[in-house]
Design a protein around this motif. Sequence first.
Motif, short mmCIF file in Angstrom:
data_model
loop_
_atom_site.label_atom_id
_atom_site.label_comp_id
_atom_site.label_asym_id
_atom_site.label_seq_id
_atom_site.Cartn_x
_atom_site.Cartn_y
_atom_site.Cartn_z
N ASN A 74 -9.99 2.65 -13.29
CA ASN A 74 -9.29 3.02 -12.06
C ASN A 74 -7.92 3.65 -12.30
OD1 ASN A 74 -11.50 2.07 -10.76
ND2 ASN A 74 -10.46 0.52 -9.55
N VAL A 75 -7.15 3.15 -13.25
CA VAL A 75 -5.82 3.73 -13.48
C VAL A 75 -5.83 4.77 -14.58
CG1 VAL A 75 -4.65 1.66 -12.63
CG2 VAL A 75 -5.06 1.93 -15.10
N GLY A 76 -7.02 5.14 -15.05
CA GLY A 76 -7.15 6.20 -16.03
C GLY A 76 -7.15 5.71 -17.46
N LYS A 80 -0.70 3.22 -21.82
CA LYS A 80 -0.01 2.43 -22.86
C LYS A 80 0.39 1.05 -22.34
CE LYS A 80 1.78 6.37 -25.46
NZ LYS A 80 2.99 7.09 -25.95
N GLU A 81 0.71 0.97 -21.04
CA GLU A 81 1.12 -0.32 -20.49
C GLU A 81 0.03 -1.37 -20.68
OE1 GLU A 81 0.78 2.61 -18.87
OE2 GLU A 81 2.13 2.71 -17.14
N ASP A 352 -0.07 -4.64 -11.21
CA ASP A 352 1.26 -4.05 -11.06
C ASP A 352 1.15 -2.55 -10.81
OD1 ASP A 352 2.50 -6.49 -11.53
OD2 ASP A 352 2.96 -6.05 -13.64
N LEU A 353 0.35 -1.88 -11.63
CA LEU A 353 0.20 -0.43 -11.51
C LEU A 353 -0.38 -0.04 -10.15
CD1 LEU A 353 -1.21 0.40 -15.07
CD2 LEU A 353 1.14 0.68 -14.26
N LEU A 359 -2.35 2.57 -5.30
CA LEU A 359 -3.02 2.35 -4.01
C LEU A 359 -2.53 3.36 -2.97
CD1 LEU A 359 -2.95 -1.55 -3.78
CD2 LEU A 359 -4.88 -0.11 -4.42
N ASP A 360 -1.24 3.60 -2.92
CA ASP A 360 -0.70 4.60 -1.99
C ASP A 360 -1.26 5.98 -2.30
OD1 ASP A 360 0.85 2.73 -0.67
OD2 ASP A 360 2.65 3.12 -1.87
N HIS A 361 -1.38 6.29 -3.59
CA HIS A 361 -1.92 7.60 -3.99
C HIS A 361 -3.36 7.76 -3.52
CE1 HIS A 361 -2.64 11.17 -6.43
NE2 HIS A 361 -3.72 10.57 -6.91
N VAL A 362 -4.16 6.71 -3.67
CA VAL A 362 -5.56 6.78 -3.22
C VAL A 362 -5.63 7.07 -1.73
CG1 VAL A 362 -7.71 5.49 -2.93
CG2 VAL A 362 -6.40 5.28 -5.06
N ARG A 363 -4.84 6.36 -0.96
CA ARG A 363 -4.87 6.57 0.50
C ARG A 363 -4.40 7.98 0.87
NH1 ARG A 363 -3.14 0.99 0.33
NH2 ARG A 363 -0.94 1.56 0.53
#
Length: 473
Positions: A74-76, A80-81, A352-353, A359-363
């Motif tokens: 989901n976050v790609g 690195k995090e 955290d990510l 989540l805002d980006h998806v919406r």
Amino acid sequence: MAAVKNLKATEQAAGRSGGDAVSMAERHLVQPWPAAGSVGAEARTLIGEGEGIYIIDADGKRLIDGPAGMWCVNVGHRRKELAQVMYDQAMELSYNTPWYTMSTPSAELARRIAGHAPGELSHVFLTTGGSSAVETALRFMQFYNNVRGRPEKKLLLSRGGAYHGSTYLSASLNGRPRDRDWMDGADALVVKLGSPDPFRRPNGMSVEAFGDALVEEFRATVERVGADRIGAFVGEPVQASGGVVVPPDGYLKRIREICRENDILYISDEVVTAFGRLGHVFASGDVFGIDPDMITFAKGVTSGYFPLGGVVIAGRLMEELRRSNHPDAVFSHGLTYSSHPVGCAVALKNLDLLEEGVLDHVRTVAPYFQARLKTLEELPLVGEVRGLGLMACVECVADRESRNPLQLDKDVGNRIDAHCQELGLLVRPLINMCVMSPPLTITKEQIDEMVAILREGISRTMDDLRREGVWQG
């Protein structure tokens, strides 16, 4: 080409090449979902690296990861995090037995997940993935009814088109014919309902009337079988592997009410839809307005960086068990890697990510994603494009009037995927369908690139089918 050089250097350091990996796989590796004719002798596309929304195969070809691995990255890739927290936690505590010890990451993750869950969902049992999460929910239902003195209340309601896992009990819920053609299941425990796919509704029936018919079928099934024998209904908010089937508006709420009226546990299978795929940590409440008795999750909880899954359970069920006349009854279920500290630490950083912008980006980009894919309905091979959030399905049909996929080459999805891979896109083919569920970090420009490649891949497939006389179009 730098990625290819890095990959080759890694292979050389290990004394092996991509060709060696293919040879070893064909001789020793049993792949998931193999056909009998190639079982134990098959190699698949070798992937060397990942970066953002892209993967790079062993030949150095850069591909958009259209399925996000398996609905999960989901976050790609190459965050690195997540890699760092995996290392840090392993160096601090690599494992603890969940039978008689616990770790801080597991307790903290349970608290944060419960904070995002709807309704009374407040307790979390952590597993190793989606199948074990669903299996856990089903076994908890059995335990719950046994302790409450209702050993006969164990039947499970599932639906056509559903996919709930690969363990014996979870796979018994599956409603896709190919899942059960050659495999056994606990058929005596499962009652199958019709598929909630509006695209396959009877000719002349409105979507609203179709929703009414589904609800009536459910109510009639409860009356026929007997609520005193039905332990749970299990349903995906959006049927993912069934072809991204979005049910009629209000259908899930109405099913939830029938379950509540008849003391049937509602298990919402969010293995795919949770952790951002629809723009929220959980879709049951925020998207569909329901408060299930249990929610299963996996995949996106760690963005695929570590195997982890789980079940969120209503506190009410825990209280009822604690008040029972059988305080010594044991829920004898657990896994060696339940609540794995490394997996839980990764999930916390992944959360955290998500909370800090994903989540805002998806919406923000989801409406654009759906609108751009919808333009593919201009192609005569495409019967429907449907979806929600950042998951969608392109369903191909022989003709739009009959919506019949059976006259097509059954390998049409694989044909499209092969063309798309040549053009730089990995697709999830499902017989006559192509599923798209890219990493949630995808941009509008990358969506345009993805849709353009998919359009060309479908166009080339149409040319192939016409040339071969399989489809006239």
